[in-house]
Write a protein that holds these residues in place. Structure first.
Motif, PDB file in Angstrom:
ATOM      1  N   ILE A 116       0.839  -1.208   0.000  1.00  0.00           N
ATOM      2  CA  ILE A 116       0.000   0.000   0.000  1.00  0.00           C
ATOM      3  C   ILE A 116       0.868   1.250   0.000  1.00  0.00           C
ATOM      4  O   ILE A 116       0.630   2.185  -0.777  1.00  0.00           O
ATOM      5  CB  ILE A 116      -0.976   0.000   1.206  1.00  0.00           C
ATOM      6  N   GLU A 117       1.865   1.296   0.858  1.00  0.00           N
ATOM      7  CA  GLU A 117       2.725   2.483   0.941  1.00  0.00           C
ATOM      8  C   GLU A 117       3.475   2.727  -0.371  1.00  0.00           C
ATOM      9  O   GLU A 117       3.578   3.867  -0.823  1.00  0.00           O
ATOM     10  CB  GLU A 117       3.703   2.363   2.109  1.00  0.00           C
ATOM     11  N   ILE A 118       3.979   1.673  -0.973  1.00  0.00           N
ATOM     12  CA  ILE A 118       4.677   1.835  -2.258  1.00  0.00           C
ATOM     13  C   ILE A 118       3.693   2.288  -3.340  1.00  0.00           C
ATOM     14  O   ILE A 118       3.999   3.160  -4.147  1.00  0.00           O
ATOM     15  CB  ILE A 118       5.414   0.540  -2.646  1.00  0.00           C
ATOM     16  N   ALA A 119       2.486   1.712  -3.344  1.00  0.00           N
ATOM     17  CA  ALA A 119       1.477   2.104  -4.332  1.00  0.00           C
ATOM     18  C   ALA A 119       1.095   3.576  -4.169  1.00  0.00           C
ATOM     19  O   ALA A 119       0.993   4.312  -5.154  1.00  0.00           O
ATOM     20  CB  ALA A 119       0.243   1.214  -4.202  1.00  0.00           C
ATOM     21  N   LEU A 120       0.904   4.018  -2.935  1.00  0.00           N
ATOM     22  CA  LEU A 120       0.556   5.425  -2.695  1.00  0.00           C
ATOM     23  C   LEU A 120       1.697   6.346  -3.111  1.00  0.00           C
ATOM     24  O   LEU A 120       1.469   7.418  -3.687  1.00  0.00           O
ATOM     25  CB  LEU A 120       0.193   5.643  -1.226  1.00  0.00           C
ATOM     26  N   TYR A 121       2.918   5.934  -2.840  1.00  0.00           N
ATOM     27  CA  TYR A 121       4.087   6.729  -3.234  1.00  0.00           C
ATOM     28  C   TYR A 121       4.177   6.833  -4.759  1.00  0.00           C
ATOM     29  O   TYR A 121       4.362   7.917  -5.310  1.00  0.00           O
ATOM     30  CB  TYR A 121       5.357   6.100  -2.658  1.00  0.00           C
ATOM     31  N   LYS A 122       4.028   5.695  -5.435  1.00  0.00           N
ATOM     32  CA  LYS A 122       4.085   5.703  -6.902  1.00  0.00           C
ATOM     33  C   LYS A 122       2.942   6.522  -7.494  1.00  0.00           C
ATOM     34  O   LYS A 122       3.124   7.220  -8.492  1.00  0.00           O
ATOM     35  CB  LYS A 122       4.047   4.271  -7.443  1.00  0.00           C
ATOM     36  N   ALA A 123       1.780   6.476  -6.872  1.00  0.00           N
ATOM     37  CA  ALA A 123       0.646   7.269  -7.354  1.00  0.00           C
ATOM     38  C   ALA A 123       0.940   8.763  -7.227  1.00  0.00           C
ATOM     39  O   ALA A 123       0.600   9.543  -8.119  1.00  0.00           O
ATOM     40  CB  ALA A 123      -0.623   6.905  -6.581  1.00  0.00           C
ATOM     41  N   GLU A 124       1.583   9.162  -6.146  1.00  0.00           N
ATOM     42  CA  GLU A 124       1.957  10.568  -5.972  1.00  0.00           C
ATOM     43  C   GLU A 124       2.984  10.978  -7.025  1.00  0.00           C
ATOM     44  O   GLU A 124       2.888  12.064  -7.602  1.00  0.00           O
ATOM     45  CB  GLU A 124       2.516  10.811  -4.560  1.00  0.00           C
ATOM     46  N   LEU A 125       3.952  10.120  -7.293  1.00  0.00           N
ATOM     47  CA  LEU A 125       4.921  10.408  -8.357  1.00  0.00           C
ATOM     48  C   LEU A 125       4.220  10.549  -9.707  1.00  0.00           C
ATOM     49  O   LEU A 125       4.551  11.439 -10.497  1.00  0.00           O
ATOM     50  CB  LEU A 125       5.977   9.301  -8.437  1.00  0.00           C
ATOM     51  N   ASP A 126       3.250   9.689  -9.976  1.00  0.00           N
ATOM     52  CA  ASP A 126       2.499   9.764 -11.227  1.00  0.00           C
ATOM     53  C   ASP A 126       1.723  11.074 -11.327  1.00  0.00           C
ATOM     54  O   ASP A 126       1.657  11.688 -12.387  1.00  0.00           O
ATOM     55  CB  ASP A 126       1.541   8.577 -11.367  1.00  0.00           C
ATOM     56  N   ARG A 127       1.110  11.517 -10.207  1.00  0.00           N
ATOM     57  CA  ARG A 127       0.388  12.800 -10.203  1.00  0.00           C
ATOM     58  C   ARG A 127       1.342  13.955 -10.507  1.00  0.00           C
ATOM     59  O   ARG A 127       1.027  14.843 -11.300  1.00  0.00           O
ATOM     60  CB  ARG A 127      -0.308  13.030  -8.863  1.00  0.00           C
ATOM     61  N   GLU A 128       2.514  13.940  -9.872  1.00  0.00           N
ATOM     62  CA  GLU A 128       3.508  14.985 -10.131  1.00  0.00           C
ATOM     63  C   GLU A 128       3.966  14.945 -11.586  1.00  0.00           C
ATOM     64  O   GLU A 128       4.131  15.991 -12.216  1.00  0.00           O
ATOM     65  CB  GLU A 128       4.707  14.819  -9.196  1.00  0.00           C
ATOM     66  N   TYR A 129       4.144  13.760 -12.128  1.00  0.00           N
ATOM     67  CA  TYR A 129       4.535  13.612 -13.528  1.00  0.00           C
ATOM     68  C   TYR A 129       3.461  14.208 -14.441  1.00  0.00           C
ATOM     69  O   TYR A 129       3.772  14.936 -15.383  1.00  0.00           O
ATOM     70  CB  TYR A 129       4.759  12.134 -13.857  1.00  0.00           C
ATOM     71  N   ARG A 130       2.172  13.878 -14.166  1.00  0.00           N
ATOM     72  CA  ARG A 130       1.089  14.408 -15.002  1.00  0.00           C
ATOM     73  C   ARG A 130       1.029  15.931 -14.931  1.00  0.00           C
ATOM     74  O   ARG A 130       0.783  16.597 -15.948  1.00  0.00           O
ATOM     75  CB  ARG A 130      -0.257  13.789 -14.599  1.00  0.00           C
ATOM     76  N   LEU A 136       4.507  21.321 -19.264  1.00  0.00           N
ATOM     77  CA  LEU A 136       5.357  21.321 -20.455  1.00  0.00           C
ATOM     78  C   LEU A 136       4.535  21.398 -21.739  1.00  0.00           C
ATOM     79  O   LEU A 136       4.947  22.046 -22.704  1.00  0.00           O
ATOM     80  CB  LEU A 136       6.264  20.092 -20.470  1.00  0.00           C
ATOM     81  N   GLU A 137       3.382  20.763 -21.755  1.00  0.00           N
ATOM     82  CA  GLU A 137       2.499  20.885 -22.915  1.00  0.00           C
ATOM     83  C   GLU A 137       2.053  22.331 -23.096  1.00  0.00           C
ATOM     84  O   GLU A 137       2.040  22.840 -24.220  1.00  0.00           O
ATOM     85  CB  GLU A 137       1.273  19.985 -22.756  1.00  0.00           C
ATOM     86  N   ASP A 138       1.679  22.998 -21.996  1.00  0.00           N
ATOM     87  CA  ASP A 138       1.281  24.407 -22.070  1.00  0.00           C
ATOM     88  C   ASP A 138       2.434  25.267 -22.569  1.00  0.00           C
ATOM     89  O   ASP A 138       2.251  26.142 -23.416  1.00  0.00           O
ATOM     90  CB  ASP A 138       0.809  24.922 -20.699  1.00  0.00           C
ATOM     91  N   TRP A 139       3.628  25.027 -22.038  1.00  0.00           N
ATOM     92  CA  TRP A 139       4.805  25.793 -22.442  1.00  0.00           C
ATOM     93  C   TRP A 139       5.098  25.581 -23.932  1.00  0.00           C
ATOM     94  O   TRP A 139       5.360  26.525 -24.668  1.00  0.00           O
ATOM     95  CB  TRP A 139       6.017  25.385 -21.598  1.00  0.00           C
ATOM     96  N   THR A 140       5.011  24.326 -24.383  1.00  0.00           N
ATOM     97  CA  THR A 140       5.260  24.006 -25.782  1.00  0.00           C
ATOM     98  C   THR A 140       4.223  24.677 -26.681  1.00  0.00           C
ATOM     99  O   THR A 140       4.564  25.230 -27.727  1.00  0.00           O
ATOM    100  CB  THR A 140       5.240  22.478 -26.003  1.00  0.00           C
ATOM    101  N   ARG A 141       2.961  24.637 -26.259  1.00  0.00           N
ATOM    102  CA  ARG A 141       1.906  25.286 -27.034  1.00  0.00           C
ATOM    103  C   ARG A 141       2.160  26.797 -27.123  1.00  0.00           C
ATOM    104  O   ARG A 141       2.042  27.396 -28.193  1.00  0.00           O
ATOM    105  CB  ARG A 141       0.537  25.008 -26.404  1.00  0.00           C
ATOM    106  N   GLN A 142       2.559  27.421 -26.008  1.00  0.00           N
ATOM    107  CA  GLN A 142       2.845  28.856 -26.000  1.00  0.00           C
ATOM    108  C   GLN A 142       4.025  29.182 -26.915  1.00  0.00           C
ATOM    109  O   GLN A 142       3.977  30.145 -27.681  1.00  0.00           O
ATOM    110  CB  GLN A 142       3.135  29.343 -24.573  1.00  0.00           C
ATOM    111  N   GLN A 143       5.076  28.368 -26.847  1.00  0.00           N
ATOM    112  CA  GLN A 143       6.242  28.593 -27.704  1.00  0.00           C
ATOM    113  C   GLN A 143       5.866  28.446 -29.181  1.00  0.00           C
ATOM    114  O   GLN A 143       6.314  29.218 -30.026  1.00  0.00           O
ATOM    115  CB  GLN A 143       7.377  27.622 -27.348  1.00  0.00           C
TER     116      GLN A 143
END
Length: 175
Positions: A116-130, A136-143
């Motif tokens: 559970i702890e590893i899954a919650l940690y990985k889920a938080e990393l995934d949220r930060e990645y998203r 970066l998508e917004d920045w690329t679109r602006q550029q």
């Protein structure tokens, strides 16, 4: 920090009750306990748990894997399978949902907490990645928009230059 909430999807009442007690003892909130895939989908919509512990074979018409597929269409919630089934075909089928863990029954409390702890940690990393991906998508679109404006301005300037040159006398003297 607020305790994480976990939805239990388990069709065996005794197992669900034991699991609920273990989770509470470990400091987690139990968002609910449901016995079918259909109820799991509805519970996710209303409870919005931080994690789902999902049995694969459930009461009702839907398997845990089928329920997970439907849940993941609309929610980014980590799912950990908690099952007695280790058949390669079932494990392979479960991988389509990209589970955050797969616990074989019977399990120990420590094993459950670790997964559970590893899954919650990985889920938080995934949220930060998203979030970073969206930034970066917004920045690329602006550029891209800035480059398009610069390109358009350059074309306009080039047309004006060509028009200006065309108005000059045909013979230009060099010194």
């Amino acid at each position: 920090m607020e305790p994480k909430s976990i939805l239990i999807v388990e069709d065996e009442a005794v197992s669900a009750l034991d699991l609920s007690k273990i989770l509470k003892n470990l400091g987690y909130l139990v968002a609910g306990t449901v016995s079918t895939g259909e109820k799991a989908i509805a519970a996710v919509d209303t409870e919005q748990p931080d994690l789902i512990l999902m049995d694969i074979h459930l009461a009702g018409r839907m398997t845990g894997i089928e329920a997970a597929v439907k849940i993941l269409r609309n929610h980014a919630i980590p799912i950990v399978y908690l099952t007695a089934h280790t058949e390669p075909d079932i494990v392979r089928e479960a991988t389509i949902t990209r589970p955050y863990g797969y616990i074989i029954k019977p399990f120990t409390e420590r094993e459950l907490q670790t997964v559970i702890e590893i899954a919650l940690y990985k889920a938080e990393l995934d949220r930060e990645y998203r979030k970073e991906h969206a930034r970066l998508e917004d920045w690329t679109r602006q550029q891209t928009e800035d480059l398009q404006r610069a390109h358009d301005a350059l074309l306009t300037s080039e047309r004006k230059y060509i028009e200006f040159i065309s108005l000059l006398p045909e013979i230009v003297f060099e010194c």
